[in-house]
Design an enzyme around this catalytic site. Sequence first.
Site, short mmCIF file in Angstrom:
data_model
loop_
_atom_site.label_atom_id
_atom_site.label_comp_id
_atom_site.label_asym_id
_atom_site.label_seq_id
_atom_site.Cartn_x
_atom_site.Cartn_y
_atom_site.Cartn_z
CG ASP A 175 34.35 41.58 41.19
OD1 ASP A 175 35.43 41.38 40.63
OD2 ASP A 175 33.26 41.58 40.58
CG ASP A 200 22.39 38.56 45.97
OD1 ASP A 200 23.51 39.04 46.21
OD2 ASP A 200 21.50 39.20 45.38
CG PHE A 249 28.04 36.23 39.44
CD1 PHE A 249 28.42 37.51 39.82
CD2 PHE A 249 26.86 35.70 39.94
CE1 PHE A 249 27.63 38.25 40.68
CE2 PHE A 249 26.07 36.44 40.81
CZ PHE A 249 26.45 37.72 41.17
CB VAL A 250 30.69 32.27 43.22
CG1 VAL A 250 31.76 31.61 42.37
CG2 VAL A 250 31.27 33.46 43.98
CG ASP A 293 29.98 39.24 50.21
OD1 ASP A 293 30.74 40.23 50.12
OD2 ASP A 293 28.88 39.20 49.64
CE LYS A 304 19.18 42.37 51.65
NZ LYS A 304 18.19 42.04 50.63
N GLY A 305 25.54 39.98 52.18
CA GLY A 305 26.38 38.87 51.75
C GLY A 305 27.24 38.24 52.83
CE LYS A 325 33.84 37.02 41.60
NZ LYS A 325 32.72 37.54 40.79
P1 IMP Z 1 33.32 45.21 44.45
O1 IMP Z 1 32.97 46.60 44.87
O2 IMP Z 1 33.43 45.09 42.95
O3 IMP Z 1 34.51 44.63 45.16
O4 IMP Z 1 32.04 44.34 44.77
C1 IMP Z 1 31.91 43.64 45.95
C2 IMP Z 1 30.48 43.21 46.15
O5 IMP Z 1 29.88 42.79 44.92
C3 IMP Z 1 30.41 42.01 47.07
O6 IMP Z 1 30.32 42.40 48.42
C4 IMP Z 1 29.19 41.28 46.56
O7 IMP Z 1 28.04 41.80 47.18
C5 IMP Z 1 29.15 41.60 45.10
N1 IMP Z 1 29.79 40.51 44.31
C6 IMP Z 1 30.99 40.55 43.68
N2 IMP Z 1 31.25 39.39 43.06
C7 IMP Z 1 30.19 38.59 43.31
C8 IMP Z 1 29.86 37.23 42.94
O8 IMP Z 1 30.60 36.50 42.26
N3 IMP Z 1 28.67 36.77 43.40
C9 IMP Z 1 27.83 37.50 44.16
N4 IMP Z 1 28.09 38.76 44.54
C10 IMP Z 1 29.25 39.31 44.10
MG MG Z 2 28.45 42.46 49.56
#
Ligand code: IMP
Ligand code: MG
Length: 187
Positions: free
Chosen positions: A110, A166, A159-160, A107, A50-51, A138
Amino acid sequence: MIDVGSPDVPPEIESVVMSEQAISERVRELAAQVDADYAGREILLVGVLKGAVMFMADLARALRTPVSMEFMAVSSYGSSTSSSGVVRILKDLDREIADKHVLVVEDIIDSGLTLSWLLRNMRSRGPASVEVVALMRKPDAAKIEVPVKYVGFDIANEFVVGYGLDYAERYRDLPFVGLLRPEVYTV
Ligand code: IMP
Ligand code: MG
């Protein structure tokens, strides 16, 4: 501009990382870049629920290129503040994307694990092209080779929340991106 301490900012927010105005300016710049790159073509925006909802809504309206919109919902196994890269499709695309110019709208990237899985999944469906636009990235995203063509903001490893993002399904409705006080998610 709203500030920490104003009644519009919940007390759990430590600081405002990107104001509503900064986001809106950057979204316009990204849209102009995308418009230039896709001149004469149509884009299929694929938003990751949903982000990415707020970003997708604003980006779509800032673009001059004709777009259609699809959404996908995925769940990455892991804790609420980090992901594992093991992804499950909760909602798939409604249509085939063969021969379309797909622009995945995310969104935040990370670890990049979710996106890396998603890109493999998209490419297996035979689109004409696949690119990624992410509002935020990030530092850890650099560890994994994910080609992200458009990035709104490179942010610190914190963490934002807000503007779609969310914590435990809260704060998505904030019009800005803010830093969540660590005591909210650590025990
Ligand atoms: P990744 O697989 O580690 O890149 O995670 C990406 C997903 O984790 C994003 O699409 C978000 O839904 C969630 N996420 C990563 N960092 C944050 C944050 O700082 N705040 C909120 N959601 C996050
Ligand atoms: Mg997401």
